[in-house]
Design an enzyme around this catalytic site. Sequence first.
Site, PDB file in Angstrom:
ATOM      1  N   ARG A  98       0.786  -1.133  -0.009  1.00 27.43           N
ATOM      2  CA  ARG A  98      -0.112  -0.148  -0.074  1.00 27.43           C
ATOM      3  C   ARG A  98       0.867   1.186   0.110  1.00 27.43           C
ATOM      4  NH1 ARG A  98      -1.882   1.723   6.154  1.00 27.43           N
ATOM      5  NH2 ARG A  98      -0.067   0.246   7.164  1.00 27.43           N
ATOM      6  N   SER A 149      -4.929   5.207   5.401  1.00 26.98           N
ATOM      7  CA  SER A 149      -4.395   4.019   5.406  1.00 26.98           C
ATOM      8  C   SER A 149      -4.179   3.532   4.152  1.00 26.98           C
ATOM      9  CB  SER A 149      -5.469   3.225   6.143  1.00 26.98           C
ATOM     10  OG  SER A 149      -5.902   3.761   7.359  1.00 26.98           O
ATOM     11  N   GLU A 158     -18.963   3.795   0.040  1.00 29.37           N
ATOM     12  CA  GLU A 158     -18.255   3.068  -1.052  1.00 29.37           C
ATOM     13  C   GLU A 158     -19.053   2.773  -2.418  1.00 29.37           C
ATOM     14  OE1 GLU A 158     -18.704   1.967   1.999  1.00 29.37           O
ATOM     15  OE2 GLU A 158     -16.800   2.238   2.816  1.00 29.37           O
ATOM     16  N   PHE A 184     -14.306  -3.727   1.644  1.00 25.57           N
ATOM     17  CA  PHE A 184     -15.378  -2.632   1.322  1.00 25.57           C
ATOM     18  C   PHE A 184     -15.500  -2.519  -0.266  1.00 25.57           C
ATOM     19  CE2 PHE A 184     -14.055  -1.385   5.850  1.00 25.57           C
ATOM     20  CZ  PHE A 184     -15.015  -2.143   6.194  1.00 25.57           C
ATOM     21  N   HIS A 219      -5.294  -3.477   2.623  1.00 20.87           N
ATOM     22  CA  HIS A 219      -5.761  -4.322   3.558  1.00 20.87           C
ATOM     23  C   HIS A 219      -6.543  -5.646   3.322  1.00 20.87           C
ATOM     24  CE1 HIS A 219      -4.732  -0.371   5.515  1.00 20.87           C
ATOM     25  NE2 HIS A 219      -5.034  -0.951   6.471  1.00 20.87           N
ATOM     26  N   ASP A 254      -8.078  -5.851  13.749  1.00 19.66           N
ATOM     27  CA  ASP A 254      -9.404  -5.134  13.228  1.00 19.66           C
ATOM     28  C   ASP A 254     -10.378  -6.487  13.172  1.00 19.66           C
ATOM     29  OD1 ASP A 254      -9.361  -2.574  13.659  1.00 19.66           O
ATOM     30  OD2 ASP A 254      -9.214  -2.078  11.401  1.00 19.66           O
ATOM     31  N   ARG A 275      -1.551  -4.366   3.928  1.00 19.03           N
ATOM     32  CA  ARG A 275      -1.485  -3.398   4.949  1.00 19.03           C
ATOM     33  C   ARG A 275       0.106  -3.742   5.612  1.00 19.03           C
ATOM     34  NH1 ARG A 275      -2.644  -4.122  11.113  1.00 19.03           N
ATOM     35  NH2 ARG A 275      -2.285  -1.894  12.029  1.00 19.03           N
TER      36      ARG A 275
END
Lengths: 311, 310
Positions: free
Chosen positions: B7, B34, B55, B80, B106, B114, B164
Amino acid sequence: MPIQPYGSVAVCRGSRRPLQWQSHWSLPLTAALRLVFMKKPSIAELEEIAHELRVLILKMVHHAKCGHTGGPLSCIDMLAALYFYKMRLDPKNPSWPDRDRFVLSAGHTAPALYACLIRAGFIPEKEMWGLRKLGSGLQGHPKRNIEWGIEMSTGSLGQGMSVANGMALAARLDKRPSRVYSLESDGGAQEGMMWEGAMAAGHYKLDNRVALMDYNGIQIDGFVKNIKDVHPLDKKFEAFNWHVIVVDGHNMKEIVEALDEAEKVKGKPTVLVARTIMGKGVTIFENKPKYHGVAPTDEEMEIAMRELKRG
Amino acid sequence: MAEIATREAYGKKLADLGDKYPNIVVLDADLSCSTKTGVFAAKFPDRFFNMGVAEQDMMGTAAGLAASGKIVFVSTFAIFATGRAWEPFRQSAAYPHLNVKVCATHAGLTVGEDGASHQTVEDIAVMRVIPGVKVFVPADGVETEKVLEEIVKTDGPCYVRLSRAKSPVLFDAASYQFRIGKGNILREGSDLCVFTAGYMTSIVLEAAKKLEEKKISTTVVNMASVKPIDEELIAAMPARHRFLASVEEHSVIGGLGSAVAEVLTARAPARLIRVGVDDQFGQSGDYLAVLKHYGLDAEGVANTILKNIS
Ligand SMILES: Cc1ncc(C[n+]2csc(CCOP(=O)(O)OP(=O)(O)O)c2C)c(N)n1
Ligand SMILES: [Mg+2]
């Protein structure tokens, strides 16, 4: 670090409603009596509980070394009112069919929910140190576990509104007295699905349904009004046929009165549009987007505990 | 060895590409810190739109921008991007074959703490199945940059799966050439051939060393281009190895392993040991502990393969 059990409020206390007896028929007699006759905590007592919950949240998140600090402190006064004043729940009978339901639509504020469920006796206290760790029941975002009082898996924003509506429809179908509460958030209010749910609740006149909107003005990337404004939330809900009560989300008296008022509303769902402050209670965290999703450092924790250790 | 999360490489490269391609527009859904699209946003504020936690709106808007001549990069967490926004992507971006590049971060289990709600082990499956969509899973920062250079020149919808967690840099930026539809052999052996991609590539290279100690001579094939997939390369492997395996940070249903199996059944029938997440959700935890729990650390991968070939 032990958490003091709070006086006689071992069971979440329900409100007085005409059908009280009937609504408890499915509980064992002793539990039903407990619910009916237990003393309601005063505003001052509720404020004290909320204060304890703040400490609990910070200890949990600090120990986990990651997670969300700001949101839980922003919604905890409302959750305290729900769990220790309003909702009819019995930790000894967590699957009691007629219990009230709570859906944490803003799933990232999980530490606030966990703190309430620990304090109310649903979740064993020692579990708090497992938050966000491998194998723990206290997942980063809630995972449905009825024994522990966690009614729904959440974390993907926008969905809780509809899920709570589904529970409210089921209660209506089964002629159960259950009322269904959800915690919404202003970032979450950017999701289309939340408004689809809001429209459904208005359309189906779900008067057993109450949403609490944590309107703290902050989301991950900054202030809501700069990212994508949701204002005016009260007028939006009104237009979707909700009964709207605007409250200060840190004023226990206003919250409690609004929750009582919601119970009297017929033919409409109720939303508390609550003006709140992210990170409320710890000055260094207050109203700072940065604290949406970071744990307190050791130093910040010390400062926070000093501030929360009052008289 | 140098380490960088894919990322991070994405964020930097996207900001570079912004200079060369004035028609690049970037959208994010309240996760620009992020996903690292924030780097582009700081450099080109006029060509960046934060769509908030919305989204589906983001994906539809991307389609509209792309239909008006923009090359649109869309970022949020993979669950998402490929979950909530799947149908708007399918209908409004893929069906009209528009230039919407979904670069989601992620992905997989390496999200860590998470937990399952924010992890995804289904994204490759659901994106791969959409007609005309190209799917890429780069293994390191260098490959991420190369993939971006290619997709920005390629017409049509793409999905790029990013991580991530930091991972070792495997490729040499000066010499490495990434080609759409091509896999590359990272090491050659004669007993076992392992197909892998993304975060797992460096782990499989480690696992290969462990297998070598057990006298299993191992080939490792990096398959960053999951769709289109390198059919020739896959079809050639059964003749050269006794055993074939796939390893991925994804469900064993529908991901890279399935894609490889599809080619094998059609062209060179052979047994394939699929290593990945076995029809389960992820969970919270330090990401390395989570990987280990699901048998996706080097030792776990080596053991699973050994168990299946002995
Ligand atoms: C569908 C979805 N998209 C993105 C996210 C990532 N995410 C977690 S919290 C958040 C924003 C939070 O804003 P708000 O709901 O107002 O919560 P607060 O910051 O006030 O705690 C985002 C984008 C998510 N959980 N779900
Ligand atoms: Mg907020």
